[in-house]
Scaffold this motif. Structure first.
Motif, PDB file in Angstrom:
ATOM      1  N   THR A 286      20.750-125.851  -9.898  1.00 55.55           N
ATOM      2  CA  THR A 286      22.124-125.328 -10.006  1.00 55.55           C
ATOM      3  C   THR A 286      23.129-126.446 -10.275  1.00 55.55           C
ATOM      4  O   THR A 286      24.178-126.196 -10.844  1.00 55.55           O
ATOM      5  CB  THR A 286      22.568-124.592  -8.718  1.00 55.55           C
ATOM      6  N   ASP A 289      22.221-132.336 -13.989  1.00 55.69           N
ATOM      7  CA  ASP A 289      22.771-132.684 -15.305  1.00 55.69           C
ATOM      8  C   ASP A 289      21.662-132.771 -16.340  1.00 55.69           C
ATOM      9  O   ASP A 289      21.898-132.611 -17.532  1.00 55.69           O
ATOM     10  CB  ASP A 289      23.474-134.047 -15.223  1.00 55.69           C
ATOM     11  N   TYR A 290      20.439-133.100 -15.869  1.00 52.67           N
ATOM     12  CA  TYR A 290      19.283-133.236 -16.766  1.00 52.67           C
ATOM     13  C   TYR A 290      18.125-132.402 -16.243  1.00 52.67           C
ATOM     14  O   TYR A 290      17.972-132.238 -15.023  1.00 52.67           O
ATOM     15  CB  TYR A 290      18.799-134.690 -16.800  1.00 52.67           C
ATOM     16  N   PHE A 291      17.275-131.973 -17.176  1.00 54.92           N
ATOM     17  CA  PHE A 291      16.084-131.193 -16.806  1.00 54.92           C
ATOM     18  C   PHE A 291      14.863-131.781 -17.511  1.00 54.92           C
ATOM     19  O   PHE A 291      14.824-131.830 -18.754  1.00 54.92           O
ATOM     20  CB  PHE A 291      16.263-129.728 -17.230  1.00 54.92           C
ATOM     21  N   GLU A 307      19.499-132.246 -21.617  1.00 57.38           N
ATOM     22  CA  GLU A 307      20.758-132.502 -20.926  1.00 57.38           C
ATOM     23  C   GLU A 307      21.540-131.193 -20.832  1.00 57.38           C
ATOM     24  O   GLU A 307      21.492-130.373 -21.759  1.00 57.38           O
ATOM     25  CB  GLU A 307      21.559-133.551 -21.717  1.00 57.38           C
ATOM     26  N   ARG A 308      22.224-131.009 -19.697  1.00 53.73           N
ATOM     27  CA  ARG A 308      23.052-129.797 -19.580  1.00 53.73           C
ATOM     28  C   ARG A 308      24.115-129.825 -20.677  1.00 53.73           C
ATOM     29  O   ARG A 308      24.747-130.854 -20.904  1.00 53.73           O
ATOM     30  CB  ARG A 308      23.724-129.751 -18.208  1.00 53.73           C
ATOM     31  N   VAL A 312      22.616-124.218 -22.346  1.00 50.40           N
ATOM     32  CA  VAL A 312      21.924-124.347 -21.051  1.00 50.40           C
ATOM     33  C   VAL A 312      22.751-123.621 -19.998  1.00 50.40           C
ATOM     34  O   VAL A 312      23.929-123.926 -19.823  1.00 50.40           O
ATOM     35  CB  VAL A 312      21.779-125.834 -20.617  1.00 50.40           C
ATOM     36  N   SER A 313      22.150-122.650 -19.333  1.00 51.14           N
ATOM     37  CA  SER A 313      22.886-122.039 -18.221  1.00 51.14           C
ATOM     38  C   SER A 313      21.978-121.921 -17.004  1.00 51.14           C
ATOM     39  O   SER A 313      20.759-121.737 -17.140  1.00 51.14           O
ATOM     40  CB  SER A 313      23.464-120.685 -18.621  1.00 51.14           C
ATOM     41  N   THR A 314      22.580-122.058 -15.829  1.00 46.17           N
ATOM     42  CA  THR A 314      21.798-121.998 -14.585  1.00 46.17           C
ATOM     43  C   THR A 314      22.480-121.037 -13.627  1.00 46.17           C
ATOM     44  O   THR A 314      23.704-120.968 -13.570  1.00 46.17           O
ATOM     45  CB  THR A 314      21.728-123.388 -13.906  1.00 46.17           C
ATOM     46  N   ILE A 330      16.931-120.905 -14.871  1.00 46.37           N
ATOM     47  CA  ILE A 330      17.553-121.619 -15.991  1.00 46.37           C
ATOM     48  C   ILE A 330      17.270-120.878 -17.302  1.00 46.37           C
ATOM     49  O   ILE A 330      16.143-120.439 -17.535  1.00 46.37           O
ATOM     50  CB  ILE A 330      16.998-123.056 -16.100  1.00 46.37           C
TER      51      ILE A 330
END
Ligand SMILES: Cc1cc2nc3c(=O)[nH]c(=O)nc-3n(C[C@H](O)[C@H](O)[C@H](O)COP(=O)(O)OP(=O)(O)OC[C@H]3O[C@@H](n4cnc5c(N)ncnc54)[C@H](O)[C@@H]3O)c2cc1C
Length: 514
Positions: A286, A289-291, A307-308, A312-314, A330
């Motif tokens: 939530t 900044d990075y995944f 990168e957010r 990209v939505s969470t 995500i």
């Protein structure tokens, strides 16, 4: 603080009808201001035979010691009894418990261990101090309100390099001052890291354990093991300094244990990947900044750092533990990711993901052991102080039997964990990957199963209090509600048990016949 000294006669003199004075240990409290501790109801402490007398036993049958330490209750103490010595002492922050089995052998007076040096002891002391003073209040607050760890506490942790240390020994520690210089980077080993993992799980706040940036602990290794130099130079310092947050995004609704079944796709478009799909249950997602993300490509599974940003939505997923962990669903909607963000070879994502698992599973095991040991201490204390049918609870053989099993389990877990840690200290990364995956899987299965059995026993020992979120049994309540997380996260128990046996079978000598 200065307190008035009273004689028993003086205390009794105040104890007229309706007066609410009690003595707890040698301290005299004015209970008329105690109402907010028992809102809206009659208080056992007001009862005849309690008010004005030594109410130590009654008080500790109802409240945890820490209640008296809350700043708002400082106003209640109006004196101390002349000539009386306080016998119930508040443990100094960072001190070791004297309750048998409340600490691992190496921290118990008069016991020995082959694994720990004086430096580990010094480090443990400093870590427990810091965690008690800085992290514990934050953990309790966040577990309750569900908010993520504050930047202020993250900054304090990163000043001491706690985030970097939680990623284990290695070159990322070079040039850093660890715990104000208590341990040199080249000295730092897996036992130092084990200390961090066990200490941070001691507060009965399981959601916060994951919220304490576990996403970075599991999401960063693929970047420094497989990312380009440029990517490492940008992302690693940001994450280790606590300025940016990272999550490991592998699992999906249709691919949990079976990682190879991922359906999030990455399609090449010039210098970019275009990523589309969803991820489920992503810790710290939530606020990340990075995944570090597992994707399906034309050439097979591939891991990308996303990168957010646009697409990209969470959103939070409600779980049985606190949302301070930041568990997220995500969605990647045609997210453009530079090809330079590829971690490892295209199509070789499965080995990137699998090589990450050993450290993650070992870390979860350490946290589980830390939390489990606190539960053993809680039960030993409660069984000693709780009076039932006119006798302490521990006078019942059935209770002693439960305590015996709990102690056996925690000691077995600790000892196996330590010998595994010793192997990790002496093996190269590759040796560890090839030799330890099975054993770490079995260890995690064993520890989480022990944890759940201990949670069940602890619940019986605490009775109704184990089902109450606040009060005497609050740590047991949290543990009972959340010990199942250790059995699923980082690999489900049964899957890991199976992995351990399959790995052993692979190593069977051809001539091993009866
Ligand atoms: C709170 C939380 C946080 C998480 N954080 C992350 C995260 O940060 N990143 C991430 O990528 N994932 C995360 N996960 C996902 C987690 O790793 C998966 O839930 C886990 O791997 C199990 O997958 P699954 O839930 O899909 O169960 P499934 O794969 O559907 O399995 C269900 C059950 O079937 C049994 N089973 C399945 N396969 C086998 C087998 N081969 N042999 C024997 N039994 C089997 C097991 O008992 C298993 O528990 C998180 C999950 C939760 C709940």
């Amino acid at each position: 603080m200065l307190f008035k000294t009273l004689t028993f006669e003086e205390v009794k003199k105040h104890n007229k009808d309706g007066d609410l004075w009690i003595v707890i240990d040698s301290k005299v409290f004015d209970l008329s201001k105690f109402a907010d501790l028992h809102p809206g109801g009659p208080n056992v402490l007001y009862a005849e035979g309690v008010a004005g007398k030594d109410a130590t036993e009654t008080f500790f049958g109802l409240h945890r010691h820490e209640v008296l330490l809350r700043p708002q209750y400082a106003r209640l103490q109006i004196g101390v009894i002349e000539g009386e010595v306080e016998t119930v002492k508040v443990p100094a922050p960072g001190s070791l418990s004297k309750v048998p089995y409340a600490e691992p052998s190496w921290l118990s007076e008069g016991f020995f261990s082959p694994y720990y040096s004086n430096n580990h002891r010094k480090f443990q002391k400093a870590i427990r101090n810091f965690f008690e003073e800085v992290v514990r209040p934050e953990a309790i607050k966040c577990e309750e309100n569900g908010k993520r760890i504050s930047q202020e506490v993250v900054d304090k942790m990163s000043n001491l390099e706690i985030i970097a240390m939680r990623l284990g020994p290695g070159k990322h520690l070079r040039g850093r001052t660890l715990m104000e210089g208590i341990v040199r980077p080249e000295e730092f080993d897996y036992f130092h890291e084990l200390i961090l993992n066990t200490e941070l799980a001691r507060f009965g706040t399981r959601g916060f354990v994951d919220g304490m940036l576990n996403g970075a602990v599991i999401g960063l290794p693929p970047i420094w093991n497989y990312g380009s130099k440029e990517l490492q130079a940008k992302v690693v310092p940001e994450v280790l300094s606590g300025k940016k947050y990272l999550a490991l995004a592998i699992s999906e609704a249709f691919a949990g244990s079976d990682v190879s079944g991922l359906q999030t796709t990455a399609v090449r478009d010039g210098d970019h990947w275009v990523v589309t799909g969803t991820k489920k249950w992503i810790t710290n997602g939530t606020f990340a900044d990075y995944f570090t993300t597992g994707c399906k490509t034309e050439k097979g599974l591939t891991v990308l750092l996303i990168e957010r940003g646009e697409g990209v939505s969470t959103k939070p997923i409600k779980t049985a533990y606190s949302s301070t962990a930041g568990t997220a669903y995500i969605t990647f909607d045609k997210v453009r990711v530079p090809v330079g963000n590829t971690l490892g070879e295209i199509g070789n994502g499965l080995s990137v993901i699998l090589s990450n698992f050993n450290h993650e599973r070992w870390m979860v095991t350490g946290c589980s052991v830390g939390a489990q040991r606190v539960i053993v201490e809680e039960c030993l204390k409660w069984a000693n102080q709780r009076i039932v049918f006119g006798k302490p609870l521990n006078s019942q053989a059935v209770i002693r039997n439960k305590l015996g099993k709990m102690i056996t389990r925690i000691e077995a877990c600790q000892n196996w964990l330590e010998i595994v840690t010793h192997q990790m200290n002496n093996m190269t990364y590759n040796e560890m990957s090839s030799k330890m995956a099975g054993q770490i899987g079995l260890l995690k299965q064993f520890v989480s199963r022990c944890g759940r059995e201990t949670a069940e026993d602890a619940t019986q020992i605490f009775g109704g209090r184990a089902l109450t979120v606040t009060g005497m049994g609050k740590l047991v309540e949290n543990y009972h509600r959340t010990s199942g997380f250790d059995a699923i996260l980082a690999g489900a128990e049964d899957v890991l048990g199976d992995l351990g046996v399959r790995q052993a079978m692979k190593r069977m000598p051809k001539d091993a016949l009866l």
